[in-house]
Design an enzyme around this catalytic site. Sequence first.
Site, PDB file in Angstrom:
ATOM      1  N   CYS A  36       0.840  -1.192   0.000  1.00  0.00           N
ATOM      2  CA  CYS A  36       0.000   0.000   0.000  1.00  0.00           C
ATOM      3  C   CYS A  36       0.885   1.256   0.000  1.00  0.00           C
ATOM      4  O   CYS A  36       1.518   1.542  -1.008  1.00  0.00           O
ATOM      5  CB  CYS A  36      -1.010  -0.026   1.140  1.00  0.00           C
ATOM      6  N   HIS A  95      -3.560  -5.465   0.300  1.00  0.00           N
ATOM      7  CA  HIS A  95      -3.169  -5.756   1.680  1.00  0.00           C
ATOM      8  C   HIS A  95      -3.315  -7.245   2.006  1.00  0.00           C
ATOM      9  O   HIS A  95      -4.323  -7.666   2.597  1.00  0.00           O
ATOM     10  CB  HIS A  95      -4.066  -4.967   2.645  1.00  0.00           C
ATOM     11  N   GLU A 139      -1.925  -8.705   4.376  1.00  0.00           N
ATOM     12  CA  GLU A 139      -1.869  -8.818   5.836  1.00  0.00           C
ATOM     13  C   GLU A 139      -3.196  -8.489   6.503  1.00  0.00           C
ATOM     14  O   GLU A 139      -3.373  -8.757   7.701  1.00  0.00           O
ATOM     15  CB  GLU A 139      -0.761  -7.903   6.392  1.00  0.00           C
TER      16      GLU A 139
END
Length: 237
Positions: free
Chosen positions: A93, A180, A182
């Site tokens: 990001c 993302h 994660e």
Amino acid sequence: MTAIAILETGRPPAALAETFGDYTSQFRAMLGEGATTHRFDVQAGELPQDPSAFAGTIVTGSAAGVYEDLPWIEPLAAWLRGARGKTRLVGVCFGHQILAHAFGGRVETSDKGWGVGLHRYDVLSAEDWMTPGAASIAIPVSHQDQVVAAPADARVLIASDFTPYAGLAWGQEAISFQCHPEFDPAFAATLTEGRRGRIDDALVDQAHATLGQANDRAVLAEWIRNYLGVSSNGAKS
């Protein structure tokens, strides 16, 4: 264990951090037990003195824009230029955007508006670390800014109509992704809900619907672990 530096460039809202952890802990969970990680608070001026002390370095997401006049952004960009080739760089990001910015690309607030929910990307380049293979991947996103011009020496890894430069690579020295891997979908949904009013209600509702669908976080997480040389034993995805 593989030593990985995590350059923390931002933090989630406090209430979300209490439930889901901060960005560093989310990446630690994604990497699993095959890595030993070291956090650096970039906004506080912390950067590794010796990039080569780490097999890899992850640059996290942030609410900041790479074009903002903040005292820590250009030192980070300079550090990334100096670290290239000394540690394997991974940007996510904001990390994706700052790598592109540091290496000669351009990042802007997109006239396409917010990217939220689960976005699907076509895989355009099959790298040796991109196993298991996939023709496309669907990953949570949360961004307004985008890379709008890739650096001349970058190759595009993944793309969509909404985000043409969603994943980039520079030789074997650096990789980056706008999405993302994660983010737990529940975290992404809660984060997006908290921005209702800044983000159109219909788009927030659409994001919630997509985040309930199957995703490929495990695939992209495995790619990143492969790239960093991190064992997947014990990894949480």
